[in-house]
Design a protein around this motif. Structure first.
Motif, mmCIF file in Angstrom:
data_model
loop_
_atom_site.group_PDB
_atom_site.id
_atom_site.type_symbol
_atom_site.label_atom_id
_atom_site.label_comp_id
_atom_site.label_asym_id
_atom_site.label_seq_id
_atom_site.Cartn_x
_atom_site.Cartn_y
_atom_site.Cartn_z
ATOM 1 N N ALA A 27 -7.067 -3.555 8.958
ATOM 2 C CA ALA A 27 -5.867 -3.061 9.623
ATOM 3 C C ALA A 27 -4.591 -3.691 9.250
ATOM 4 O O ALA A 27 -3.604 -3.017 9.159
ATOM 5 C CB ALA A 27 -6.090 -3.480 11.202
ATOM 6 N N GLY A 28 -4.500 -4.853 9.072
ATOM 7 C CA GLY A 28 -2.864 -5.643 8.654
ATOM 8 C C GLY A 28 -2.416 -5.048 7.377
ATOM 9 O O GLY A 28 -1.397 -4.578 7.334
ATOM 10 N N CYS A 29 -3.376 -5.065 6.451
ATOM 11 C CA CYS A 29 -2.769 -4.560 5.036
ATOM 12 C C CYS A 29 -2.879 -3.110 5.114
ATOM 13 O O CYS A 29 -1.830 -2.552 4.203
ATOM 14 C CB CYS A 29 -3.969 -4.999 3.961
ATOM 15 S SG CYS A 29 -3.813 -6.748 3.862
ATOM 16 N N LEU A 30 -3.492 -2.319 5.826
ATOM 17 C CA LEU A 30 -3.538 -0.780 5.970
ATOM 18 C C LEU A 30 -2.042 -0.344 6.324
ATOM 19 O O LEU A 30 -1.492 0.270 5.813
ATOM 20 C CB LEU A 30 -4.704 -0.303 6.779
ATOM 21 C CG LEU A 30 -4.986 1.217 6.598
ATOM 22 C CD1 LEU A 30 -5.450 1.316 5.107
ATOM 23 C CD2 LEU A 30 -6.133 1.591 7.353
ATOM 24 N N ALA A 31 -1.926 -1.338 7.381
ATOM 25 C CA ALA A 31 -0.525 -0.998 8.097
ATOM 26 C C ALA A 31 0.812 -1.297 7.100
ATOM 27 O O ALA A 31 1.887 -0.797 7.097
ATOM 28 C CB ALA A 31 -0.131 -1.679 9.465
ATOM 29 N N LEU A 32 0.586 -2.110 6.047
ATOM 30 C CA LEU A 32 1.630 -2.419 5.287
ATOM 31 C C LEU A 32 1.449 -1.591 3.936
ATOM 32 O O LEU A 32 2.239 -2.061 2.839
ATOM 33 C CB LEU A 32 1.380 -3.931 4.870
ATOM 34 C CG LEU A 32 1.822 -4.849 5.726
ATOM 35 C CD1 LEU A 32 1.152 -6.373 5.355
ATOM 36 C CD2 LEU A 32 3.290 -5.003 6.175
ATOM 37 N N GLY A 33 0.693 -0.455 3.848
ATOM 38 C CA GLY A 33 0.708 0.484 2.851
ATOM 39 C C GLY A 33 -0.335 0.261 1.760
ATOM 40 O O GLY A 33 -0.253 0.652 0.697
ATOM 41 N N SER A 34 -1.613 -0.400 2.242
ATOM 42 C CA SER A 34 -2.546 -0.566 1.052
ATOM 43 C C SER A 34 -3.229 0.595 0.471
ATOM 44 O O SER A 34 -3.402 0.735 -0.636
ATOM 45 C CB SER A 34 -3.542 -1.649 1.548
ATOM 46 O OG SER A 34 -4.347 -1.110 2.524
ATOM 47 N N GLU A 35 -3.132 1.729 1.289
ATOM 48 C CA GLU A 35 -3.964 2.902 0.893
ATOM 49 C C GLU A 35 -2.815 3.423 -0.384
ATOM 50 O O GLU A 35 -3.421 3.833 -1.416
ATOM 51 C CB GLU A 35 -4.102 3.909 1.677
ATOM 52 C CG GLU A 35 -5.180 3.707 2.668
ATOM 53 C CD GLU A 35 -5.543 4.735 3.630
ATOM 54 O OE1 GLU A 35 -4.586 5.230 4.117
ATOM 55 O OE2 GLU A 35 -6.724 5.081 3.966
ATOM 56 N N LYS A 36 -1.614 3.461 -0.209
ATOM 57 C CA LYS A 36 -0.770 3.906 -1.271
ATOM 58 C C LYS A 36 -0.731 2.997 -2.461
ATOM 59 O O LYS A 36 -0.656 3.721 -3.633
ATOM 60 C CB LYS A 36 0.833 4.052 -0.597
ATOM 61 C CG LYS A 36 1.755 4.380 -1.633
ATOM 62 C CD LYS A 36 3.156 4.634 -0.841
ATOM 63 C CE LYS A 36 4.198 5.238 -1.882
ATOM 64 N NZ LYS A 36 5.333 5.398 -1.185
ATOM 65 N N LEU A 37 -0.828 1.793 -2.143
ATOM 66 C CA LEU A 37 -1.065 1.029 -3.416
ATOM 67 C C LEU A 37 -2.520 0.956 -4.260
ATOM 68 O O LEU A 37 -2.069 0.983 -5.255
ATOM 69 C CB LEU A 37 -1.064 -0.634 -2.809
ATOM 70 C CG LEU A 37 -0.885 -1.815 -3.809
ATOM 71 C CD1 LEU A 37 0.082 -1.710 -4.642
ATOM 72 C CD2 LEU A 37 -1.230 -3.114 -3.043
ATOM 73 N N ILE A 38 -3.455 1.418 -3.606
ATOM 74 C CA ILE A 38 -4.639 1.761 -4.044
ATOM 75 C C ILE A 38 -4.423 2.809 -5.215
ATOM 76 O O ILE A 38 -4.793 2.857 -6.318
ATOM 77 C CB ILE A 38 -5.794 2.147 -3.251
ATOM 78 C CG1 ILE A 38 -6.254 0.849 -2.536
ATOM 79 C CG2 ILE A 38 -6.990 2.761 -4.070
ATOM 80 C CD1 ILE A 38 -7.102 0.814 -1.432
ATOM 81 N N ASP A 39 -3.614 4.131 -4.485
ATOM 82 C CA ASP A 39 -3.418 5.256 -5.455
ATOM 83 C C ASP A 39 -2.588 4.625 -6.556
ATOM 84 O O ASP A 39 -2.630 5.335 -7.567
ATOM 85 C CB ASP A 39 -2.758 6.366 -4.593
ATOM 86 C CG ASP A 39 -3.731 6.809 -3.322
ATOM 87 O OD1 ASP A 39 -5.068 6.816 -3.900
ATOM 88 O OD2 ASP A 39 -3.348 7.228 -2.422
ATOM 89 N N GLU A 40 -1.685 3.948 -6.323
ATOM 90 C CA GLU A 40 -0.675 3.572 -7.643
ATOM 91 C C GLU A 40 -1.460 2.862 -8.780
ATOM 92 O O GLU A 40 -1.089 2.978 -9.746
ATOM 93 C CB GLU A 40 0.479 2.907 -6.956
ATOM 94 C CG GLU A 40 1.526 2.443 -7.890
ATOM 95 C CD GLU A 40 2.244 3.234 -8.676
ATOM 96 O OE1 GLU A 40 2.860 3.132 -9.597
ATOM 97 O OE2 GLU A 40 2.438 4.485 -8.149
#
Length: 102
Positions: A27-40
């Motif tokens: 939850a915390g990392c997801l809120a900080l944009g981890s999904e976008k980071l995975i794509d990058e």
């Protein structure tokens, strides 16, 4: 797997352990944009396995990234993507370091 297929994989180095780049998607990392980071990171590291994983810990430094080849954790909170890619490259080249980048 046939013997010839196995031999081909050995010759190509495909049986060596690959580098895994794990990105926290709790939850915390997801809120900080981890999904976008995975794509990058998938775009920047196409030869490595980049995947989302459960909580790695120390959410205040998130989104967190763990490099499996050397059991290293990077807190991405204060790094831009170029700095993050440089840190990951450094850890991939020196997998036996034991210090963390928190």
């Amino acid at each position: 797997m046939l013997y010839d297929e196995l031999l081909d994989k050995v010759k190509l180095g495909k049986l060596c352990k690959t580098v895994e780049i794990d990105v926290c998607i709790a939850a915390g990392c997801l809120a900080l944009g981890s999904e976008k980071l995975i794509d990058e990171l998938k775009g920047r590291f196409p030869d490595y396995e980049v995947k989302g994983v459960g909580c790695i810990g120390l959410c205040s430094k998130g989104p967190l990234i763990k490099i499996e080849s050397g059991n290293k954790i990077i807190g991405a909170a204060e790094l831009n993507i170029d700095q993050l890619v440089a840190k990951i490259n450094e850890l991939i080249q020196k997998p036996h370091q034991t210090d963390n980048f928190f």
